[in-house]
Enzyme design. Structure first.
Site, PDB file in Angstrom:
ATOM      1  N   LYS A 177       0.849  -1.201   0.000  1.00 19.41           N
ATOM      2  CA  LYS A 177       0.000   0.000   0.000  1.00 19.41           C
ATOM      3  C   LYS A 177       0.881   1.246   0.000  1.00 19.41           C
ATOM      4  O   LYS A 177       0.719   2.143  -0.829  1.00 19.41           O
ATOM      5  CB  LYS A 177      -0.887  -0.019   1.249  1.00 19.41           C
ATOM      6  CG  LYS A 177      -1.632   1.273   1.495  1.00 19.41           C
ATOM      7  CD  LYS A 177      -2.134   1.339   2.931  1.00 19.41           C
ATOM      8  CE  LYS A 177      -2.802   2.671   3.207  1.00 19.41           C
ATOM      9  NZ  LYS A 177      -4.025   2.872   2.416  1.00 19.41           N
ATOM     10  N   ASP A 200     -27.909   4.052   9.355  1.00 19.06           N
ATOM     11  CA  ASP A 200     -27.365   3.794   8.019  1.00 19.06           C
ATOM     12  C   ASP A 200     -27.294   2.302   7.720  1.00 19.06           C
ATOM     13  O   ASP A 200     -26.809   1.531   8.549  1.00 19.06           O
ATOM     14  CB  ASP A 200     -25.930   4.342   7.927  1.00 19.06           C
ATOM     15  CG  ASP A 200     -25.876   5.863   7.924  1.00 19.06           C
ATOM     16  OD1 ASP A 200     -26.831   6.485   7.423  1.00 19.06           O
ATOM     17  OD2 ASP A 200     -24.870   6.421   8.404  1.00 19.06           O
ATOM     18  N   HIS A 236     -18.825  11.398  -5.050  1.00 23.86           N
ATOM     19  CA  HIS A 236     -17.601  10.655  -5.357  1.00 23.86           C
ATOM     20  C   HIS A 236     -16.687  11.417  -6.309  1.00 23.86           C
ATOM     21  O   HIS A 236     -15.579  10.997  -6.577  1.00 23.86           O
ATOM     22  CB  HIS A 236     -17.963   9.281  -5.918  1.00 23.86           C
ATOM     23  CG  HIS A 236     -18.884   8.525  -4.994  1.00 23.86           C
ATOM     24  ND1 HIS A 236     -20.258   8.600  -5.106  1.00 23.86           N
ATOM     25  CD2 HIS A 236     -18.639   7.744  -3.929  1.00 23.86           C
ATOM     26  CE1 HIS A 236     -20.807   7.879  -4.147  1.00 23.86           C
ATOM     27  NE2 HIS A 236     -19.858   7.346  -3.423  1.00 23.86           N
ATOM     28  N   CYS A 247     -24.223  10.720  -0.730  1.00 22.38           N
ATOM     29  CA  CYS A 247     -23.532   9.924   0.310  1.00 22.38           C
ATOM     30  C   CYS A 247     -22.836  10.903   1.259  1.00 22.38           C
ATOM     31  O   CYS A 247     -22.941  12.122   1.091  1.00 22.38           O
ATOM     32  CB  CYS A 247     -22.546   8.947  -0.345  1.00 22.38           C
ATOM     33  SG  CYS A 247     -22.023   7.601   0.745  1.00 22.38           S
TER      34      CYS A 247
HETATM   35  N1  GLN Z   1     -23.395   8.479   7.723  1.00 25.80           N
HETATM   36  C1  GLN Z   1     -22.296   7.968   6.955  1.00 25.80           C
HETATM   37  C2  GLN Z   1     -21.515   9.133   6.349  1.00 25.80           C
HETATM   38  O1  GLN Z   1     -22.098  10.137   6.075  1.00 25.80           O
HETATM   39  C3  GLN Z   1     -22.792   7.084   5.849  1.00 25.80           C
HETATM   40  C4  GLN Z   1     -21.642   6.505   5.085  1.00 25.80           C
HETATM   41  C5  GLN Z   1     -22.029   5.557   3.984  1.00 25.80           C
HETATM   42  O2  GLN Z   1     -23.015   5.708   3.330  1.00 25.80           O
HETATM   43  N2  GLN Z   1     -21.236   4.563   3.738  1.00 25.80           N
HETATM   44  O3  GLN Z   1     -20.326   9.021   6.118  1.00 25.80           O
HETATM   45 ZN    ZN Z   2     -23.612   6.259   1.222  1.00 19.69          ZN
END
Ligand code: GLN
Ligand code: ZN
EC number: 2.1.1.14
Length: 770
Positions: free
Chosen positions: A38, A616, A711, A743
């Site tokens: 890594k 989540d 992303h 996200c």
């Molecule tokens: N609550 C988490 C965040 O906002 C959700 C992360 C995820 O969806 N993997 O980072």
């Molecule tokens: Zn997410």
């Protein structure tokens, strides 16, 4: 074809001469015992080291791995399981099937990394989960222009290296059926599996080449044969291995399967001329082996040592199974069930495990020792390994009676909650009660939970670990971060705020560290993808929550604002999916225990006046079983666990959930069944199609389809998000629509987040104004 067994057990056929091996593993971790690879690849990408240095680190790691496996006593050692990034990408490279968009990158290694990671001009290959593990592979793209051709440099290079070291080397390659089944067609390419014939020619060439070099065994990995990804596994297996088995000159072929039970494909493979077949006796039972008479002539490679979980093998039971198998086939070799890529290197790197727990565990290195012991037991009889069997029996017994694995209070609380069938009120009643309490505008704006993990946060965590600051100071710094994030959200005009999750290193580990029944390792890293590693906690006992885990942070955040702040929790399915789970009870029972702990937290958050709680479940889809027949049962217990976790609060407390993948497909019905009041989902890239699917599945609660893709560093414009919202309004009435990114924001920079959210709020205002 005639098979002749000589005294030394050397088998000679018209095509190959080989010895059946007795002890092996299917593949080894490659990231390095201290994540050396890594560090090296990341340095190489950043321009900090050159190719020679990178190659030296890689060669060193290979040498160390082979040395350890050989000296432990394996008589056949996998090679070509090393990878700079991913073994599926390595295979694409081997058959000359990298996407044409990387063709102009001058150097071969850089071309490989460009396919893996992309660059300013090149989109990377898509990444997806390797079967039901937490490893992710790169999806090969096969277009009309793709012409398979053999590029054997890597495999031959590693083969020669291993041989120079005196290693009994067995090259390993992803098999042709699995390679095609995991690829996708692009640019007018035909369905990948239609190209099996073409690809087999290339594999044939490879086998010929290996035979020319005097290679005795080659391993072809065909995990896809245990899944329903292909619906004609038996037929494909027979076609591929009749062809490869029928080559005039080749090494002995070992077809490895893993992650489940071989059904139709087992007799199909047994009918082909391949010399060895590997079965996973951890995920499957192996019960069909006795029913396949053709196996009598084969080497059965018995995957009896769990390659992907951390538990010590019950040697007594394993030896019994192996002995029975020996009665049904010609030869039995002992192996791990799959590559040990999925477990940490060695228990030696975990000084803090208590003696009892340590005695129940086996990581990669310890698993190799188990394989060798079992092979000796099989060859020389139980007495030859009686010391090891006694130690294993003692560990099995100690684990069975350990009070930490049987918490009567937890178990009876779950039974009584389940028996009481306690439920929240109907969704419309809840919606009314929540609106009375929260008084939110139409199209409420919010975020998914995390804000950028700033360097101040990382420094504070490192300082706490190093002991240069105490917990009070750490807490002070975290609270300062929370205060910043609250101030920012107020300034931006968001409606429902979050505390930003600065105190969480990881959304599962954070809870595992606070729950009874979990052990969080110090050095238990496993590769997730490329250079990314994760450290899954070990869930070894009954789960209980000694004290509140999040209440202090959330109430602090709430004390700074009049706007509602969401309590933020990780759901039971995700906690299981990203942990090593116990193997001594059904996963559904473990899920219920984790759910109870989360439920206790929701009740405490509610008592502290928190009006919205998000649980989540980004991993809901990840745990979906590989076989269709097992899916309903999984979805039933997964939904039950979520509802157990979230049904302890009043109708006026709003429950949110968040799910990550846009391809919901088979889990879409389960999303509706979760019955969360508000579900935020990744939808920016799937253009709201998922809303139509949700409607079709009978979903009628509120939903926040992500209006932009976090992303990417790109700042989304107001108009594009307003358009996305208007599009969403075609499928969902305004009373049920939320506005949020797709996200959490922790991987983004602060300036990106500020600009994006400013536009998001503006877009919501524009659409509200009509
Ligand atoms: N609550 C988490 C965040 O906002 C959700 C992360 C995820 O969806 N993997 O980072
Ligand atoms: Zn997410």
């Amino acid at each position: 074809m005639t098979i002749r067994r000589t005294d030394e057990d050397v088998v000679m056929t018209t095509q190959a001469t080989y010895r059946p091996f007795t002890a092996t593993i299917l593949g080894a971790p490659r990231i390095g015992p201290n994540r050396e690879l890594k560090r090296a690849v990341e340095k190489y990408w950043a321009g900090g080291i050159d190719r020679t240095e990178l190659e030296a680190v890689a060669a060193n790691l290979r040498r160390g791995t082979w040395e350890a496996l050989t000296s432990a006593g394996l008589d056949s050692v996998p090679v070509n399981t090393f990878s700079y990034y991913d073994h599926v990408l390595d295979t694409a490279m081997m058959v000359d099937a990298l996407p044409p968009r990387v063709a102009d990158v001058p150097d071969e290694v850089d071309r490989y990394f460009a396919a893996a990671r992309g660059n300013d001009d090149i989109a990377p290959l898509e990444m997806t989960k390797w079967f039901d593990t937490n490893y992710h592979y790169l999806v090969p793209e096969l277009g009309a222009q793709t012409r398979f051709a053999l590029n054997p440099a890597k495999i031959l290079g590693e083969l020669e290296e291993a041989r120079a070291q005196g290693v009994p080397a067995r090259p390993v390659v992803v098999g042709p059926v699995t390679f095609l089944a995991l690829s996708k067609a692009v640019d007018g390419g035909s369905a990948p599996l239609e190209r099996l014939g073409e690809l087999l020619d290339v594999y044939g060439e490879l086998l010929q080449l290996l035979a020319d070099r005097g290679v005795e065994w080659v391993q072809l990995d065909e995990p896809v044969l245990v899944t329903d990804i292909v619906d004609n596994a038996g037929e494909l297996a027979e076609r591929a291995y009749q062809f490869l088995g029928g080559l005039a000159k080749r090494p002995a072929i070992f077809v490895a399967t893993y992650f489940g039970e071989l059904t139709d494909a087992l007799p199909a493979l047994a009918r082909t001329p391949v010399e060895a077949i590997g079965v996973d006796l951890v995920a499957g039972s192996g019960s069909s082996v006795a029913a396949v008479p053709e196996l009598a002539d084969k080497l059965l490679v018995a995957g009896i040592v769990d390659g992907r979980n951390v538990w010590r093998t019950d040697l007594e039971a394993a030896l019994g199974t192996l002995t029975t198998l020996l009665g049904a086939t010609g030869h039995v070799a002992v192996s791990t069930s799959c590559s040990t890529l999925h477990v940490p290197y060695s228990l030696d790197a975990e000084p803090d495990v208590d003696a009892a727990l340590r005695s129940w565990l086996a990581f990669g290195f310890e698993k190799v020792a188990e394989v060798v012991t079992l092979a000796r037991g099989l060859r020389e009889g139980r007495d030859a390994i009686s010391g090891e069997v006694a130690a294993s029996n003692a560990a099995v017994e100690a684990r069975r009676v350990d009070p930490r694995l049987n918490n009567g209070q937890v178990r009876s609380r779950i039974s009584s909650i389940v028996a009481s069938r306690a439920q929240r009120g109907p969704a419309d009643k809840r919606r009314a009660a929540q609106q009375d309490r929260l008084k939110l505008p139409l199209l409420p704006t919010t975020t998914i939970g995390s804000y950028p993990q700033t360097s101040a946060i990382r420094v504070a965590r490192a300082d706490l670990r190093a002991g240069t600051i105490d917990f009070a100071e750490y807490e002070r710094r975290m609270k300062a971060e929370i205060a910043d994030v609250i101030r920012l959200q107020e300034e931006l005009g968001l409606d429902v705020l979050v505390h930003g999750e600065p105190e969480r290193n990881d959304m599962v580990q954070y809870f595992a560290e606070q729950l009874d029944g979990f052990f969080a390792t110090q050095n238990g890293w496993v590769q997730s993808y490329g250079s990314r590693c994760v450290r899954p906690p070990i869930l070894y006992g009954d789960v209980a929550r000694p004290k509140p885990m999040t209440v202090e942070w959330i109430t602090y955040a709430q004390s700074l604002t009049e706007k509602p702040v969401k309590g933020m929790l990780t759901g039971p399915v995700t906690i299981l999916a990203w942990s090593f789970v116990r193997d001594d009870q059904p996963l559904a029972d473990t899920a219920a225990q984790v759910a109870l702990a989360i439920r206790d937290e929701t009740v405490d958050l509610q008592a502290a006046d928190i009006a919205i709680i998000q649980v989540d479940e980004p991993a809901l889809r990840e745990l979906l079983p590989l076989r269709a027949k097992d899916k309903d049962d999984y979805l039933r217990w997964a939904v039950d666990a979520f509802r157990l976790a979230t049904s302890g609060v009043a109708d006026s407390t709003q429950i949110h959930t968040h799910l990550c993948y846009s391809e919901f497909g088979e889990v879409i019905g389960a999303i509706a069944d979760l019955d969360a009041d508000v579900t935020s989902i990744e939808a920016a890239r799937s253009h709201m199609e998922v809303l139509a699917d949700l409607n079709a599945a009978g979903f009628s609660n509120s939903v926040g389809p992500g209006v932009y893709d976090i992303h990417s560093p790109r700042i989304p414009g107001v108009e594009e998000m307003a358009t996305a919202l208007r599009e969403a309004l075609d499928s969902v009435p305004a009373e049920r629509l939320w506005v949020n990114p797709d996200c959490g924001l922790k991987t983004r920079r602060v300036d990106e987040v500020v600009a994006s959210l400013r536009n998001l709020v503006a877009a919501a205002n524009e659409v509200r104004a009509g």
